[in-house]
Each structure stands twice: as C-alpha cells, then as structure tokens.
Design an enzyme around this catalytic site. Structure first.
Site, PDB file in Angstrom:
ATOM      1  NE  ARG A   1      -2.966   0.231   3.322  1.00  0.00           N
ATOM      2  CZ  ARG A   1      -2.428   0.724   4.443  1.00  0.00           C
ATOM      3  NH1 ARG A   1      -1.983   1.969   4.475  1.00  0.00           N
ATOM      4  NH2 ARG A   1      -2.312  -0.028   5.518  1.00  0.00           N
TER       5      ARG A   1
ATOM      6  CE1 TYR B   1     -16.218  11.750 -15.738  1.00  0.00           C
ATOM      7  CE2 TYR B   1     -15.063  12.116 -13.673  1.00  0.00           C
ATOM      8  CZ  TYR B   1     -15.851  11.327 -14.478  1.00  0.00           C
ATOM      9  OH  TYR B   1     -16.283  10.108 -14.023  1.00  0.00           O
TER      10      TYR B   1
ATOM     11  CG  ASP C   1      -8.875  15.923 -16.013  1.00  0.00           C
ATOM     12  OD1 ASP C   1      -8.204  15.208 -16.782  1.00  0.00           O
ATOM     13  OD2 ASP C   1      -9.997  15.581 -15.585  1.00  0.00           O
TER      14      ASP C   1
ATOM     15  CE  LYS D   1     -12.319   7.920 -19.203  1.00  0.00           C
ATOM     16  NZ  LYS D   1     -12.392   7.499 -17.846  1.00  0.00           N
TER      17      LYS D   1
HETATM   18  C1  LIG Z   1     -11.719  14.048 -17.961  1.00  0.00           C
HETATM   19  C2  LIG Z   1     -11.870  12.998 -16.887  1.00  0.00           C
HETATM   20  N1  LIG Z   1     -11.356  13.228 -15.667  1.00  0.00           N
HETATM   21  C3  LIG Z   1     -11.479  12.309 -14.681  1.00  0.00           C
HETATM   22  C4  LIG Z   1     -12.136  11.105 -14.864  1.00  0.00           C
HETATM   23  C5  LIG Z   1     -12.257  10.115 -13.737  1.00  0.00           C
HETATM   24  O1  LIG Z   1     -11.405   9.039 -13.947  1.00  0.00           O
HETATM   25  P1  LIG Z   1     -11.699   7.493 -13.558  1.00  0.00           P
HETATM   26  O2  LIG Z   1     -12.937   7.066 -14.285  1.00  0.00           O
HETATM   27  O3  LIG Z   1     -10.457   6.792 -14.001  1.00  0.00           O
HETATM   28  O4  LIG Z   1     -11.886   7.458 -12.071  1.00  0.00           O
HETATM   29  C6  LIG Z   1     -12.682  10.847 -16.117  1.00  0.00           C
HETATM   30  C7  LIG Z   1     -13.430   9.582 -16.345  1.00  0.00           C
HETATM   31  O5  LIG Z   1     -14.303   9.497 -17.188  1.00  0.00           O
HETATM   32  C8  LIG Z   1     -12.537  11.807 -17.150  1.00  0.00           C
HETATM   33  O6  LIG Z   1     -13.049  11.594 -18.387  1.00  0.00           O
END
Ligand SMILES: Cc1ncc(COP(=O)(O)O)c(C=O)c1O
Length: 382
Positions: free
Chosen positions: A53, A105, A178, A203
């Site tokens: 961990r 998001y 992000d 992604k």
């Molecule tokens: C732009 C963006 N940020 C954050 C996330 C969150 O990531 P995760 O689904 O890996 O927890 C996503 C997921 O769809 C995303 O598209």
C-alpha cells in the site's frame, strides 16, 4: 533505469525509459504481486519496500515513465482517476476556496460540490468560454487550488493554461490540470506553468479500455505533494500491480494511438462540419472552433480524438443517432482503441448541464472511412 533524456519523448515512452531489468535483462518489468516484504532479524528492510500500500516495484517503473512523460519531478499512481482527484482536493483546508470550470468532467465536479457542502470549502465555477472568467474567480490569499481541463469535457472549449497558471499563482494558489483528454503527447501542462497534472489513466494512457487507474505528476516535491503521498498510503486508493503493469504496457503505444485518433477525429470533424442534420461539430482542430487559436498554441501534436456533435432535433434525435450506429460502440469513457458514442446528458444524469442534443464521440484507431460511413448511415436513418 536509463532515462535517456537526450532522446525524444516518444522514443523514451516506447522503451519505458529504456527499461532493462537488472536481475534478468528482461526488457519488461517483472510483475511483483507481493503485498508485504521480508525484514531482517532486527526488522531492518532487506530492500526498498515494506508493504504494497506504501509502494511496490511495479509502480516504481510506471511512475518513473509517467514523471518523464509530463516532465515532473515525480508521479504517483492511484486505483482510479477519481482516487487521484480526491487526493488533490483532500489537501484543501476548510475555509479555503477552489476554482473550476462550469462544464468539466461531471464526476470531479460532483466531488467538488460535495466537499464544498460538507467542509466549508468555497467553490466558484467559471465559464471556460469567457477568457477572463478564471482571473475574476480567484481570490488572493483564499484560493488554494485552481482546477482546469483543457479542452473541457464535453464541449472542448480551450482554457489557456499559461494564463490560468499566472492567475492561480498571483492569488497564491496551485494550478492543477486534468490532462486526460489532451495527454502530454500534445500538451505538457507543466511546461505551461501548471503545478500538478492529473490523468484518468483509464483513458489514453492505458488506451485499451481494460484498466481503471489514475496518475498525478508534480512539478515540485513540496509539502502538498508529500501530503498527497501520505493520503494515498492512508486512504488506500492504490493501483494493483497487475493494473500498473498493464498500464505501462499500454503507454508504450500512446503516441501512435493518440496521433491516429487525432488524425481521424480531424477528418471526421471536417467531414461532418456542415452536415444538414447537425447544428455544430465541436472540435478544437476546426478553424471555426472558438478555442482554435489557443488550441494551435497549446496542442502541439494533434487536437486529440474527442469531438462532440450538436444534433438538430434535440435529445430524441441525438439518442436516435447513437442508437443507429453499427460500428461505434454505445459506451461511456474515452481514449481507447475502439470508437465510442454517447448521449452525454443521459450518461451524466438529471444534474447534467451539457446540451441535451450533444453526442460525445471518442475516436479510436479503426479505419477512418468506415467510421465516417457508420455515422453517415446513422444520420441518414433519422
Ligand atoms: C476528464 C476525466 N477526468 C477524470 C475522470 C475520472 O477518472 P476514472 O474514471 O479513471 O476514475 C474521467 C473519467 O471518465 C474523465 O473523463
């Protein structure tokens, strides 16, 4: 590990920073599944690890490639993108202030709304289409984190990262970006002045829709970064070693996949830009896109594989188009080798502020002509 910084980024990523396993000469890292590590008779460590961990060798290789990819001092991997997002916001104290785009998001924004309601953290959401809105939103001495996406999901407006970094720093805040959609292939946010880069590694970094993971990369080894490390260990949102291994394997082809997806997305956006059944195609690579000038400065190697269609005829027409595709898969997510289509408002649910007639497309690496034909036949059937 030999970082070979004199070579290009795509070469370094393809070779996982010229990785060679010291024990065996293997050119892939071994998969270490141990949850714990033996100690000597006096409890001294026999190697670099104590308990998985807190750290493990499979992460170490992955994190070193991720740090190199974004040009940061260090990276940390997490069990999901959201685990990484939450760790950043966990460093914000009650009474402090966070700034984020109004359209972004939805999961990250839902989390921000929750901590704002529960922990007296003030939240200001700004309009990404207004170039001065971020500057007006920050509060000197009070704003702790400015969180942006560029382009923003799913309307793909561009936020000028360098201007956002200046505004954040003038207020005494950090800028976190992000970079899930842009990826460091085309935008290295730290080079534009960001302090922290975040990826939903689920992604593009992984790219095969078979791993959930998150990555943070920091420009500095400062107190906030140390706290984030501590939080990961004690909140326990840690990536399994198998996922870390798979993620590193996927990343080796990141440049190829991203460039192919970008080229196809541009071709698709151009093809459908004036389609009679569409109000608008939203894609930063189109000259008609309001953020195109920033995109040209900030996206140096393609405009990415994400685009949205605003359909004439509202939500019903948009849903019908998604229902009629035969090659595009109806699924949420992005950045995989397969192309996806989703009626975004249906996926986000009743609180969504995304236009009702918006279809989000994630373009994969398939034959582009076949993707165009699939959308054409679906639009024709309306
Ligand atoms: C732009 C963006 N940020 C954050 C996330 C969150 O990531 P995760 O689904 O890996 O927890 C996503 C997921 O769809 C995303 O598209």
């Amino acid at each position: 590990m030999n970082k070979q910084r004199s070579h290009s980024l795509e070469t370094r990523v393809a070779q996982a920073c010229h990785y060679i396993d010291e024990a065996t000469g293997g050119i892939n890292p071994p998969l270490q599944l141990s949850s714990t590590y033996a100690r000597g008779p006096d409890y001294e460590f026999t190697g670099d690890y104590s308990y998985s961990r807190a750290g493990n060798p499979t992460w170490a290789v992955l994190e070193s490639v991720c740090a190199d990819l974004d040009g940061g001092v260090e990276a940390q991997c997490f069990a999901s993108g959201m685990a990484a997002v939450c760790a950043v916001f966990e460093t914000v104290e009650p009474g402090q202030h966070v700034v984020a785009p109004r359209i972004m998001y939805h999961g990250s924004q839902d989390w921000l709304r929750r901590i704002s309601a529960k922990r007296s953290i003030e939240l200001t959401l700004f309009d990404a289409a207004d170039g001065e809105a971020l500057e007006r939103a920050v509060q000197p001495g009070k704003t702790a984190v400015v969180w942006i996406e560029s382009p923003v999901n799913p309307t793909w407006e561009l936020i000028d990262i360098a201007a956002a970094a200046e505004a954040a720093h003038r207020a005494g805040a950090v800028l976190a970006v992000d970079a899930t959609v842009s990826t460091p292939v085309t935008t290295r946010a730290l080079e534009f002045g960001a302090d922290i880069v975040f990826h939903s590694a689920t992604k593009y970094l992984n790219g095969h829709s078979d791993v959930v993971g998150g990555i943070l990369v920091s420009a500095a080894d400062d107190d906030r970064w140390q706290e984030i490390k501590w939080l990961r260990t004690f909140m326990g949102g840690v990536l399994g070693p198998v996922e870390a291994w798979l993620l590193l394997r996927g990343m080796r082809t990141l440049f190829l996949r991203f460039e192919k997806a970008s080229a196809s997305a541009l071709e698709i956006a151009r093809h459908f830009e004036h389609h009679p059944r569409l109000e608008q195609v939203l894609y930063p690579g189109l000259e008609s896109h309001p953020g195109h000038d920033i995109a040209r400065r900030q996206m140096t190697r393609g405009y990415g594989g994400m685009l949205s269609l605003l359909v004439k005829g509202g939500a019903d027409a948009a849903r019908a188009i998604a229902a009629n595709t035969e090659l595009f898969l109806r699924a949420t997510s992005l950045g995989g080798v397969e192309s996806l289509i989703e009626h975004r408002a249906s996926v986000e649910g009743p609180h969504s502020s995304v236009p009702e007639n918006l279809l989000r497309l994630s373009i994969g690496i398939e034959n582009c002509r076949e993707l165009i034909d699939d959308l054409e036949q679906s639009l024709d059937r309306l």
